[in-house]
Structure formats: C-alpha cells, structure tokens
Design a protein around this motif. Structure first.
Motif, short mmCIF file in Angstrom:
data_model
loop_
_atom_site.label_atom_id
_atom_site.label_comp_id
_atom_site.label_asym_id
_atom_site.label_seq_id
_atom_site.Cartn_x
_atom_site.Cartn_y
_atom_site.Cartn_z
N MET A 1 113.47 95.00 -41.46
CA MET A 1 114.03 95.31 -42.75
C MET A 1 114.73 94.07 -43.30
O MET A 1 115.35 93.32 -42.58
CB MET A 1 115.07 96.41 -42.63
CG MET A 1 114.56 97.74 -42.33
SD MET A 1 116.00 98.81 -42.41
CE MET A 1 115.32 100.33 -42.72
N SER A 2 114.65 93.96 -44.56
CA SER A 2 115.32 92.82 -45.18
C SER A 2 116.72 93.20 -45.61
O SER A 2 117.09 94.37 -45.67
CB SER A 2 114.52 92.34 -46.38
OG SER A 2 114.58 93.29 -47.42
N ARG A 3 117.49 92.21 -45.90
CA ARG A 3 118.87 92.46 -46.35
C ARG A 3 118.89 93.19 -47.69
O ARG A 3 119.81 93.96 -47.97
CB ARG A 3 119.61 91.15 -46.50
CG ARG A 3 119.91 90.49 -45.18
CD ARG A 3 120.71 89.24 -45.40
NE ARG A 3 120.91 88.55 -44.14
CZ ARG A 3 121.61 87.46 -44.01
NH1 ARG A 3 122.16 86.91 -45.08
NH2 ARG A 3 121.76 86.89 -42.85
N ARG A 4 117.91 92.94 -48.50
CA ARG A 4 117.87 93.57 -49.82
C ARG A 4 117.74 95.09 -49.70
O ARG A 4 118.41 95.84 -50.41
CB ARG A 4 116.73 93.00 -50.64
CG ARG A 4 116.66 93.60 -52.04
CD ARG A 4 115.61 92.95 -52.86
NE ARG A 4 116.02 91.57 -53.05
CZ ARG A 4 115.48 90.75 -53.94
NH1 ARG A 4 114.50 91.18 -54.69
NH2 ARG A 4 115.90 89.53 -54.05
N ILE A 5 116.90 95.56 -48.79
CA ILE A 5 116.70 97.00 -48.60
C ILE A 5 117.98 97.65 -48.09
O ILE A 5 118.40 98.70 -48.56
CB ILE A 5 115.53 97.26 -47.63
CG1 ILE A 5 114.21 96.81 -48.27
CG2 ILE A 5 115.46 98.72 -47.25
CD1 ILE A 5 113.05 96.84 -47.33
N ILE A 6 118.62 96.99 -47.12
CA ILE A 6 119.86 97.55 -46.57
C ILE A 6 120.96 97.54 -47.61
O ILE A 6 121.73 98.50 -47.73
CB ILE A 6 120.26 96.77 -45.30
CG1 ILE A 6 119.22 97.02 -44.21
CG2 ILE A 6 121.65 97.16 -44.83
CD1 ILE A 6 119.39 96.21 -42.97
N ALA A 7 121.06 96.49 -48.40
CA ALA A 7 122.08 96.42 -49.45
C ALA A 7 121.85 97.50 -50.50
O ALA A 7 122.79 98.16 -50.95
CB ALA A 7 122.09 95.04 -50.09
N LEU A 8 120.61 97.70 -50.90
CA LEU A 8 120.30 98.74 -51.88
C LEU A 8 120.59 100.13 -51.32
O LEU A 8 121.11 101.00 -52.04
CB LEU A 8 118.85 98.63 -52.33
CG LEU A 8 118.53 97.44 -53.23
CD1 LEU A 8 117.03 97.36 -53.49
CD2 LEU A 8 119.29 97.54 -54.53
N ALA A 9 120.30 100.33 -50.06
CA ALA A 9 120.58 101.63 -49.44
C ALA A 9 122.08 101.88 -49.36
O ALA A 9 122.55 103.00 -49.62
CB ALA A 9 119.96 101.69 -48.05
N ALA A 10 122.86 100.85 -49.02
CA ALA A 10 124.31 101.00 -48.96
C ALA A 10 124.89 101.28 -50.33
O ALA A 10 125.79 102.12 -50.49
CB ALA A 10 124.94 99.75 -48.35
N MET A 11 124.39 100.59 -51.35
CA MET A 11 124.88 100.82 -52.71
C MET A 11 124.50 102.22 -53.19
O MET A 11 125.30 102.89 -53.85
CB MET A 11 124.35 99.74 -53.65
CG MET A 11 125.00 98.40 -53.41
SD MET A 11 124.31 97.04 -54.35
CE MET A 11 124.41 97.62 -56.00
N ALA A 12 123.30 102.66 -52.89
CA ALA A 12 122.87 104.00 -53.28
C ALA A 12 123.71 105.05 -52.57
O ALA A 12 124.07 106.07 -53.17
CB ALA A 12 121.39 104.19 -52.95
N PHE A 13 124.06 104.82 -51.32
CA PHE A 13 124.91 105.75 -50.59
C PHE A 13 126.29 105.83 -51.23
O PHE A 13 126.83 106.93 -51.42
CB PHE A 13 125.03 105.31 -49.12
CG PHE A 13 125.89 106.20 -48.29
CD1 PHE A 13 125.46 107.44 -47.90
CD2 PHE A 13 127.15 105.78 -47.90
CE1 PHE A 13 126.26 108.27 -47.14
CE2 PHE A 13 127.97 106.59 -47.14
CZ PHE A 13 127.51 107.84 -46.75
N ALA A 14 126.86 104.68 -51.59
CA ALA A 14 128.19 104.66 -52.22
C ALA A 14 128.16 105.36 -53.58
O ALA A 14 129.06 106.14 -53.90
CB ALA A 14 128.67 103.22 -52.36
#
Length: 54
Positions: A1-14
């Motif tokens: 997984m790339s950092r972009r996917i994890i960052a987008l998932a964290a932002m979507a969760f927030a």
C-alpha cells in the motif's frame, strides 16, 4: 500500500467520525459554552481530576 491510500483512508475515517457526531447531535451555538471565559463573570464548571473525594 502506498502512503497516499493510507492517508486518504485516515482522512475519510476522521471525516466519517465528525459526520456521525454531527448527525447524532447537531451543534447549538446558543447552548455552547464560551471558548474563552476569562473575566466574563461566568462561574467555572467541572471538576479537578486530582481532587480527592470527601
């Protein structure tokens, strides 16, 4: 997984948590406490976590 996917998932969760909170209890600016109450004459509320029970 790339950092972009994890960052987008964290932002979507927030954003999802904030959306659920707003849906459960919409903000009421008339019932909200003032942000800064220094010198406003309002009595303090709440407690001190380190206070021993009576």
């Amino acid at each position: 997984m790339s950092r972009r996917i994890i960052a987008l998932a964290a932002m979507a969760f927030a954003v999802g948590i904030v959306a659920l909170d707003m849906a459960a209890s919409p903000p009421d600016p008339y019932a909200a406490p003032s942000l800064i109450a220094y010198g406003s004459g309002q009595a303090q509320s709440g407690g001190f976590c380190g206070a021993l029970p009576d």
